[in-house]
Design a protein around this motif. Structure first.
Motif, PDB file in Angstrom:
ATOM      1  N   TYR A  19       0.823  -1.206   0.000  1.00  9.42           N
ATOM      2  CA  TYR A  19       0.000   0.000   0.000  1.00  9.42           C
ATOM      3  C   TYR A  19       0.858   1.259   0.000  1.00  9.42           C
ATOM      4  O   TYR A  19       0.479   2.269  -0.603  1.00  9.42           O
ATOM      5  CB  TYR A  19      -0.943   0.017   1.205  1.00  9.42           C
ATOM      6  CG  TYR A  19      -2.144  -0.874   1.023  1.00  9.42           C
ATOM      7  CD1 TYR A  19      -3.193  -0.502   0.196  1.00  9.42           C
ATOM      8  CD2 TYR A  19      -2.230  -2.101   1.666  1.00  9.42           C
ATOM      9  CE1 TYR A  19      -4.293  -1.313   0.013  1.00  9.42           C
ATOM     10  CE2 TYR A  19      -3.328  -2.922   1.492  1.00  9.42           C
ATOM     11  CZ  TYR A  19      -4.358  -2.522   0.665  1.00  9.42           C
ATOM     12  OH  TYR A  19      -5.434  -3.337   0.491  1.00  9.42           O
ATOM     13  N   ALA A  22       2.976   1.154  -3.769  1.00 10.32           N
ATOM     14  CA  ALA A  22       2.243   1.062  -5.039  1.00 10.32           C
ATOM     15  C   ALA A  22       0.729   1.090  -4.829  1.00 10.32           C
ATOM     16  O   ALA A  22       0.036   0.127  -5.151  1.00 10.32           O
ATOM     17  CB  ALA A  22       2.652  -0.206  -5.765  1.00 10.32           C
ATOM     18  N   PRO A  23       0.196   2.200  -4.299  1.00 12.94           N
ATOM     19  CA  PRO A  23      -1.256   2.234  -4.050  1.00 12.94           C
ATOM     20  C   PRO A  23      -2.093   2.099  -5.325  1.00 12.94           C
ATOM     21  O   PRO A  23      -3.160   1.489  -5.302  1.00 12.94           O
ATOM     22  CB  PRO A  23      -1.480   3.584  -3.381  1.00 12.94           C
ATOM     23  CG  PRO A  23      -0.263   4.382  -3.637  1.00 12.94           C
ATOM     24  CD  PRO A  23       0.849   3.423  -3.902  1.00 12.94           C
ATOM     25  N   SER A  24      -1.613   2.632  -6.445  1.00 17.80           N
ATOM     26  CA  SER A  24      -2.386   2.505  -7.686  1.00 17.80           C
ATOM     27  C   SER A  24      -2.397   1.055  -8.172  1.00 17.80           C
ATOM     28  O   SER A  24      -3.379   0.606  -8.772  1.00 17.80           O
ATOM     29  CB  SER A  24      -1.829   3.424  -8.774  1.00 17.80           C
ATOM     30  OG  SER A  24      -0.497   3.076  -9.073  1.00 17.80           O
ATOM     31  N   LEU A  25      -1.328   0.327  -7.902  1.00 22.19           N
ATOM     32  CA  LEU A  25      -1.288  -1.091  -8.263  1.00 22.19           C
ATOM     33  C   LEU A  25      -2.338  -1.873  -7.475  1.00 22.19           C
ATOM     34  O   LEU A  25      -2.987  -2.772  -8.018  1.00 22.19           O
ATOM     35  CB  LEU A  25       0.102  -1.667  -8.010  1.00 22.19           C
ATOM     36  CG  LEU A  25       0.314  -3.133  -8.364  1.00 22.19           C
ATOM     37  CD1 LEU A  25       0.125  -3.359  -9.861  1.00 22.19           C
ATOM     38  CD2 LEU A  25       1.691  -3.594  -7.928  1.00 22.19           C
ATOM     39  N   GLU A  27      -5.201  -0.696  -6.395  1.00 19.49           N
ATOM     40  CA  GLU A  27      -6.502  -0.389  -7.007  1.00 19.49           C
ATOM     41  C   GLU A  27      -6.699  -1.191  -8.290  1.00 19.49           C
ATOM     42  O   GLU A  27      -7.788  -1.724  -8.535  1.00 19.49           O
ATOM     43  CB  GLU A  27      -6.604   1.099  -7.295  1.00 19.49           C
ATOM     44  CG  GLU A  27      -6.722   1.948  -6.046  1.00 19.49           C
ATOM     45  CD  GLU A  27      -6.807   3.424  -6.373  1.00 19.49           C
ATOM     46  OE1 GLU A  27      -7.159   3.774  -7.524  1.00 19.49           O
ATOM     47  OE2 GLU A  27      -6.536   4.230  -5.465  1.00 19.49           O
ATOM     48  N   HIS A  28      -5.664  -1.293  -9.097  1.00 20.64           N
ATOM     49  CA  HIS A  28      -5.753  -2.067 -10.349  1.00 20.64           C
ATOM     50  C   HIS A  28      -6.001  -3.544 -10.035  1.00 20.64           C
ATOM     51  O   HIS A  28      -6.813  -4.199 -10.694  1.00 20.64           O
ATOM     52  CB  HIS A  28      -4.474  -1.890 -11.161  1.00 20.64           C
ATOM     53  CG  HIS A  28      -4.483  -2.593 -12.459  1.00 20.64           C
ATOM     54  ND1 HIS A  28      -5.327  -2.258 -13.492  1.00 20.64           N
ATOM     55  CD2 HIS A  28      -3.758  -3.652 -12.903  1.00 20.64           C
ATOM     56  CE1 HIS A  28      -5.121  -3.067 -14.504  1.00 20.64           C
ATOM     57  NE2 HIS A  28      -4.168  -3.934 -14.180  1.00 20.64           N
ATOM     58  N   GLU A  31      -9.594  -4.089  -9.081  1.00 19.30           N
ATOM     59  CA  GLU A  31     -10.452  -4.083 -10.271  1.00 19.30           C
ATOM     60  C   GLU A  31     -10.385  -5.421 -10.995  1.00 19.30           C
ATOM     61  O   GLU A  31     -11.402  -5.944 -11.451  1.00 19.30           O
ATOM     62  CB  GLU A  31     -10.033  -2.965 -11.218  1.00 19.30           C
ATOM     63  CG  GLU A  31     -10.357  -1.582 -10.719  1.00 19.30           C
ATOM     64  CD  GLU A  31      -9.786  -0.491 -11.609  1.00 19.30           C
ATOM     65  OE1 GLU A  31      -9.320  -0.811 -12.729  1.00 19.30           O
ATOM     66  OE2 GLU A  31      -9.793   0.665 -11.167  1.00 19.30           O
TER      67      GLU A  31
END
Length: 64
Positions: A19, A22-25, A27-28, A31
């Motif tokens: 977290y 790589a917080p965007s990772l 989220e991906h 998804e």
């Protein structure tokens, strides 16, 4: 009890690093998980459980 606390601490460190770095990772990944069926998520969970059990067994077998 000490091993449980150690294991929990290691899991929290690993989760926290993901977290933090790589917080965007994350989220991906969430998804992608939503796109899987319930059966596929269950199978992935069972595979992770089996791998975790094997790793714990190996750690004890080789002298933790």
């Amino acid at each position: 009890m000490g091993f449980i606390l150690l294991a929990l601490g290691l899991v929290l460190i690993a989760e926290g690093l993901v977290y933090a770095l790589a917080p965007s990772l994350v989220e991906h990944l969430l998804e992608m998980l939503r796109a899987l069926s319930e059966a596929q998520r269950r199978n992935a969970g069972l595979a992770a459980l089996a791998l975790g059990l094997i790793l714990v067994w190996l750690a004890f077998r080789f002298g933790v």
